[in-house]
Design an enzyme around this catalytic site. Structure first.
Site, PDB file in Angstrom:
ATOM      1  CD1 TRP A  83      -2.087  -2.158   1.544  1.00 36.21           C
ATOM      2  CD2 TRP A  83      -3.460  -0.993   0.028  1.00 36.21           C
ATOM      3  NE1 TRP A  83      -3.415  -2.676   1.539  1.00 36.21           N
ATOM      4  CE2 TRP A  83      -3.866  -2.290   0.450  1.00 36.21           C
ATOM      5  CE3 TRP A  83      -3.578  -0.095  -0.772  1.00 36.21           C
ATOM      6  CZ2 TRP A  83      -5.136  -2.194  -0.270  1.00 36.21           C
ATOM      7  CZ3 TRP A  83      -4.396  -0.469  -1.669  1.00 36.21           C
ATOM      8  CH2 TRP A  83      -5.403  -1.870  -1.425  1.00 36.21           C
ATOM      9  CG  ASP A 133      -2.117   3.687   4.286  1.00 34.35           C
ATOM     10  OD1 ASP A 133      -3.674   3.586   5.608  1.00 34.35           O
ATOM     11  OD2 ASP A 133      -2.405   3.090   3.407  1.00 34.35           O
ATOM     12  CE  LYS A 187      -7.834  -2.752   4.271  1.00 35.08           C
ATOM     13  NZ  LYS A 187      -7.545  -1.796   3.341  1.00 35.08           N
TER      14      LYS A 187
HETATM   15  C1  PLP Z   1      -6.850  -1.419   2.550  1.00 38.40           C
HETATM   16  C2  PLP Z   1      -6.565  -0.717   2.346  1.00 38.40           C
HETATM   17  C3  PLP Z   1      -5.842   0.443   1.866  1.00 38.40           C
HETATM   18  C4  PLP Z   1      -6.714   0.690   0.329  1.00 38.40           C
HETATM   19  O1  PLP Z   1      -8.101   1.411   0.974  1.00 38.40           O
HETATM   20  P1  PLP Z   1      -9.128   1.718   0.359  1.00 38.40           P
HETATM   21  O2  PLP Z   1     -10.594   2.492   1.273  1.00 38.40           O
HETATM   22  O3  PLP Z   1      -9.966   0.773  -1.090  1.00 38.40           O
HETATM   23  O4  PLP Z   1      -8.463   2.941  -0.887  1.00 38.40           O
HETATM   24  C5  PLP Z   1      -4.574   1.500   1.455  1.00 38.40           C
HETATM   25  N1  PLP Z   1      -3.937   1.103   2.996  1.00 38.40           N
HETATM   26  C6  PLP Z   1      -3.609   0.443   3.483  1.00 38.40           C
HETATM   27  C7  PLP Z   1      -3.121  -0.105   4.569  1.00 38.40           C
HETATM   28  C8  PLP Z   1      -4.716  -0.527   3.825  1.00 38.40           C
HETATM   29  O5  PLP Z   1      -4.714  -1.706   3.904  1.00 38.40           O
END
Ligand code: PLP
Length: 366
Positions: free
Chosen positions: A105, A175, A199
């Site tokens: 990511w 993030d 998540k």
């Molecule tokens: C799932 C994830 C993303 C992408 O998320 P979306 O909401 O599908 O764009 C980005 N960074 C991390 C760490 C993730 O686990």
């Protein structure tokens, strides 16, 4: 109404939600108490929704101890849109943004930032398939960097920062999509934090952004040149109500936050998450049959990645575990193997079930 049997959901996201939250949504879905309409029908300009939004923000502020000089925003487009919004709003002309390349990511975030401005990769563990976090001592930061971007939990590879790396003086942009509210978080050490909700926070459709006011001032300076919907300043000025926000998702995140508070808040969550992951890693390490793929010191409490000796055996493991009601254990398609995502809402009893399954599988196939 009878509830159908629920399987154990190990999916990385969208992921398991707390059962009491689902039951509350179910109970109130046709008519919110005192409102007489479904949350799916209610106007975002109504008092009813304004109250939900205000309470959700207040509860998030209390839960994570968010200082007054930070704004809490509810945006759309997922964490992936933040990969672009962060540099578009915060990376000025002539400036450099530092990125720690600690997982798949992070790699995506870097690719997007490079479309916007100058990026320095401070350190990378890509050559080792991101099986560990980049060594802190080797990180190279740009003096006066616009910000340093990190990925707190690497959902695909199963590594996690338990403490923030020392990045010099630049503001940290983090993030936290897959471990937000799984442990206490020191907001004041950040310039901006973002997390897609699906998540650990709620259903898909809303992205939580926590931004410090001086970062917002930078965003305001470039506001006129940005597409309106991609401007933090616009969303902050309009308290996330510039356009129709994802009303249902915000409502559900609010219920999850209330559930977190009822269960002791973030320190209690950390204790439970350490116990849950601890049990699973202990089983992985017990014999040589299973092999954890992340370096021990860097192991994630949220996404536990492991492999078996052959891909055939892994296929068998996935097939038989699914049949036994343990769903979603197949690893991300880019890395293979297995991944157990065990977010806040994943029940501790489900870990015991998985451990028992693993022991039985080893007994039959070891
Ligand atoms: C799932 C994830 C993303 C992408 O998320 P979306 O909401 O599908 O764009 C980005 N960074 C991390 C760490 C993730 O686990």
């Amino acid at each position: 109404m009878t509830t159908p049997t629920r399987v154990l959901n190990f999916s990385a996201g969208p992921a398991v939600l707390p059962l009491p939250v689902l039951e509350e949504i179910q109970r109130d879905l046709v008519a919110l108490p005192g409102v007489g309409m479904s949350i799916l029908e209610v106007s975002h300009r109504s008092k009813a929704f304004e109250d939900i939004l205000a309470k959700t923000e207040a509860d998030i502020r209390a839960l994570a101890n968010i200082p007054a000089n930070y704004k809490v925003l509810f945006l759309q487009g997922g964490a992936s849109t933040q990969f672009s919004m962060v540099p578009m709003n915060l990376l000025g002309a002539g400036q450099t943004a530092d990125y720690i390349d600690c997982g798949s990511w992070a790699d995506k975030a870097i690719k997007e930032a490079k479309k916007v401005g100058t990026v320095n990769v401070s350190g990378s563990s890509k050559a080792d398939n991101y099986s560990h976090l980049p060594n802190s001592a080797d990180l190279k930061f740009t003096p006066g960097a616009a910000y340093v971007h990190i990925t707190n939990n690497n959902t695909i590879e199963g590594t996690e920062y338990k403490t923030l790396p020392d990045v010099g003086g630049a503001p940290i942009v983090n993030d936290t999509s897959s471990d937000m509210f799984s442990r206490p978080i020191d907001i004041a050490k950040h310039g901006l934090i973002y997390a897609g909700a699906q998540k650990n926070l709620g259903p898909a459709g809303v992205t939580l952004v926590i931004i410090r006011e001086d970062m917002l001032a930078r965003a305001a300076a470039v506001q006129k040149t940005l597409p309106t919907m991609l401007s933090y300043a616009v969303h902050a000025e309009n308290t996330s109500m510039y356009n129709t926000p994802p009303t249902f998702s915000i409502y559900a995140v609010g219920l999850v936050v209330q559930w977190l508070q009822k269960n002791g808040g973030l320190p209690a969550m950390l204790a439970v998450n350490e116990r849950k992951a601890g049990k699973l890693y202990a089983e992985i390490d017990r014999t040589g049959f299973y092999r954890g793929t992340a370096k021990k010191e860097d192991r994630s409490l949220m996404n536990v990645t492991f492999r078996l000796s052959t891909e055939d055996l892994e296929k068998k493991f996935v097939k038989e575990s699914t049949a036994a009601g343990l769903d979603g254990l197949k690893g991300h398609r880019s890395v293979g193997g297995m991944r157990a995502s065990i977010y806040n809402a994943f029940p501790e009893s489900g870990i015991d079930t998985l451990v028992a399954f693993m022991q039985e599988f080893e007994r039959k196939n070891g």
